[in-house]
Design a protein around this motif. Sequence first.
Motif, PDB file in Angstrom:
ATOM      1  N   SER A 220      23.782  32.096 -50.301  1.00 37.62           N
ATOM      2  CA  SER A 220      22.530  32.571 -50.650  1.00 37.62           C
ATOM      3  C   SER A 220      22.060  32.123 -52.253  1.00 37.62           C
ATOM      4  N   ALA A 221      23.272  32.369 -52.899  1.00 37.89           N
ATOM      5  CA  ALA A 221      22.983  31.892 -54.393  1.00 37.89           C
ATOM      6  C   ALA A 221      22.612  30.459 -54.560  1.00 37.89           C
ATOM      7  N   VAL A 222      23.511  29.547 -53.812  1.00 37.62           N
ATOM      8  CA  VAL A 222      23.465  28.051 -53.874  1.00 37.62           C
ATOM      9  C   VAL A 222      22.132  27.515 -53.182  1.00 37.62           C
ATOM     10  N   PHE A 223      21.906  28.144 -51.985  1.00 37.31           N
ATOM     11  CA  PHE A 223      20.601  27.738 -51.517  1.00 37.31           C
ATOM     12  C   PHE A 223      19.425  28.119 -52.252  1.00 37.31           C
ATOM     13  N   VAL A 357      24.658  29.571 -62.178  1.00 32.92           N
ATOM     14  CA  VAL A 357      24.671  29.907 -60.816  1.00 32.92           C
ATOM     15  C   VAL A 357      26.188  29.721 -60.442  1.00 32.92           C
ATOM     16  N   VAL A 358      26.728  28.533 -60.798  1.00 38.50           N
ATOM     17  CA  VAL A 358      28.144  28.158 -60.307  1.00 38.50           C
ATOM     18  C   VAL A 358      29.194  29.169 -61.074  1.00 38.50           C
ATOM     19  N   ALA A 359      28.933  29.675 -62.422  1.00 37.08           N
ATOM     20  CA  ALA A 359      29.739  30.591 -62.652  1.00 37.08           C
ATOM     21  C   ALA A 359      29.800  32.064 -62.232  1.00 37.08           C
ATOM     22  N   CYS A 360      28.420  32.336 -61.855  1.00 31.73           N
ATOM     23  CA  CYS A 360      28.214  33.544 -61.289  1.00 31.73           C
ATOM     24  C   CYS A 360      28.953  33.678 -59.822  1.00 31.73           C
ATOM     25  N   ILE A 361      29.036  32.688 -58.986  1.00 34.30           N
ATOM     26  CA  ILE A 361      29.743  32.638 -57.864  1.00 34.30           C
ATOM     27  C   ILE A 361      31.286  32.651 -58.063  1.00 34.30           C
ATOM     28  N   ALA A 362      31.827  31.967 -59.132  1.00 33.79           N
ATOM     29  CA  ALA A 362      33.152  31.865 -59.246  1.00 33.79           C
ATOM     30  C   ALA A 362      33.867  33.299 -59.654  1.00 33.79           C
ATOM     31  N   ILE A 363      32.970  34.114 -60.632  1.00 34.11           N
ATOM     32  CA  ILE A 363      33.439  35.350 -60.860  1.00 34.11           C
ATOM     33  C   ILE A 363      33.427  36.346 -59.661  1.00 34.11           C
ATOM     34  N   THR A 364      32.330  36.273 -58.898  1.00 29.08           N
ATOM     35  CA  THR A 364      31.897  36.940 -57.535  1.00 29.08           C
ATOM     36  C   THR A 364      33.448  36.789 -56.648  1.00 29.08           C
ATOM     37  N   GLN A 365      33.775  35.486 -56.465  1.00 31.84           N
ATOM     38  CA  GLN A 365      34.939  35.075 -55.431  1.00 31.84           C
ATOM     39  C   GLN A 365      36.049  35.731 -56.079  1.00 31.84           C
ATOM     40  N   VAL A 366      36.446  35.677 -57.256  1.00 31.94           N
ATOM     41  CA  VAL A 366      37.625  35.978 -57.826  1.00 31.94           C
ATOM     42  C   VAL A 366      37.692  37.442 -57.538  1.00 31.94           C
ATOM     43  N   PHE A 367      36.664  38.218 -57.992  1.00 32.54           N
ATOM     44  CA  PHE A 367      36.578  39.707 -57.709  1.00 32.54           C
ATOM     45  C   PHE A 367      36.893  40.110 -56.565  1.00 32.54           C
ATOM     46  N   ILE A 368      36.539  39.349 -55.464  1.00 32.53           N
ATOM     47  CA  ILE A 368      36.360  39.654 -53.896  1.00 32.53           C
ATOM     48  C   ILE A 368      37.928  39.536 -53.504  1.00 32.53           C
ATOM     49  N   PHE A 369      38.286  38.255 -54.285  1.00 32.72           N
ATOM     50  CA  PHE A 369      39.974  37.857 -53.760  1.00 32.72           C
ATOM     51  C   PHE A 369      40.850  39.018 -54.278  1.00 32.72           C
ATOM     52  N   CYS A 370      40.651  39.414 -55.484  1.00 30.19           N
ATOM     53  CA  CYS A 370      41.511  40.523 -56.277  1.00 30.19           C
ATOM     54  C   CYS A 370      41.397  41.794 -55.305  1.00 30.19           C
ATOM     55  N   LEU A 371      40.146  42.086 -54.834  1.00 34.08           N
ATOM     56  CA  LEU A 371      39.869  43.433 -53.893  1.00 34.08           C
ATOM     57  C   LEU A 371      40.895  43.174 -52.591  1.00 34.08           C
ATOM     58  N   ILE A 372      40.907  42.063 -51.939  1.00 38.27           N
ATOM     59  CA  ILE A 372      41.512  41.913 -50.683  1.00 38.27           C
ATOM     60  C   ILE A 372      43.101  42.055 -51.048  1.00 38.27           C
TER      61      ILE A 372
END
Length: 387
Positions: A220-223, A357-372
């Motif tokens: 959604s962020a990219v598009f 936008v790219v930085a925002c995506i990177a931060i979110t993905q790292v956060f989710i990976f840490c949660l998993i």
Amino acid sequence: MIGSLGAFFNLYQLQALFPALVERFGTTATGAGWLTMASLLGMMITAPITGAVTKRANPSTLLIAGFLTLAAINASIAFTTRQDVLFAMRLGQGIVIPSLLTATMNLVSQHPRRFVPLYVTGTIVGSTLSRFYPAWSVDAIGWKLGFLSSACLMVLAAVAICLLPKATLPRTTLLKTAGAGPTQCAERHQTPVTYIRRALTDNTLLIAYLAGFALLFTQSAVFTALGLWLSQEPYHWDSQQIGTIYLACLPALFFVLTSSVLRRYLSEIAIAILLMALIWGSLWLISAMHMSIPVGVALFAIGTYMFQTVTTQLLSSSRRVPAGVAAGIYLTCYYLGGAMGASLAAYAFAIWAWSGVVACIAITQVFIFCLIMGGRYCRRSGKRKSS
């Protein structure tokens, strides 16, 4: 196929319409993000309730009622002249769409290996048409006729469902009508709260929920940012040109339909790692080489939609809760990610352009990976202590 395609057709209708929104409503970049987010917000709110309430409903009936309601909303959007009313209409679309997707997931759960690729195919075609068709129709025949034609397509989908043989009833309903044993009878009388509690303690489902959040946040962020970017310098594309770029998503159909071949040779973890590498490679391509934006969009679509087959497979493999309930909670997490991705991407693009936008995506993905990974570590520690 009709259920997922028709539902997603309504989801991203405004993502390529930024020039038309500016002309009709005076919309800003951040306002466009909120309008895109509205349908995702409606889905996030109603998805778990819909899954619990409709788990025994006939899928055909739900699909017909949902498509007719969406037709009425599209017709209302055609005559809307105020941005706050448009936001309310988009919110209404988001409230209706979960009934279509949970009905479809109830069918997918009957034969996951056969139906998951078809379900995801519907989401790809529906998402692509959701961005392309409104942009093309609004430029070609105007705002009113464009959205009235979308309403007609929803009526056509309802008619198609009526003409098809009735869809197979969900498993829980079949148990009820065919006569169930004591264990099955006890299962039938479980409350929605019990099912939701089970879903939130299922490790496989939890991974699917978190991965789904990150997946739609990224997409959604990219598009959303891409639609804003192409409407400004140095491109100045109109809505029809912006909508056309999303046709680059269609090659992902081949890879989704042949995803079972890849699963024969690689584990789901290996597939997920490869797809994440593909997604970030495509983002680099879009960022570094402006002339390669269509190629980057195509690769990005392949990565994200193939990743969706992984999360949908995890979701449909659960047997502790009905598919509709599991799908409802998943959709809440999935579209929470989409809503946050659309709104945050619009803000980030307005302040820091594409790099933000790219930085925002990177931060979110790292956060989710840490949660998993943190969740997996906690579960292993708990098992060691109990043993």
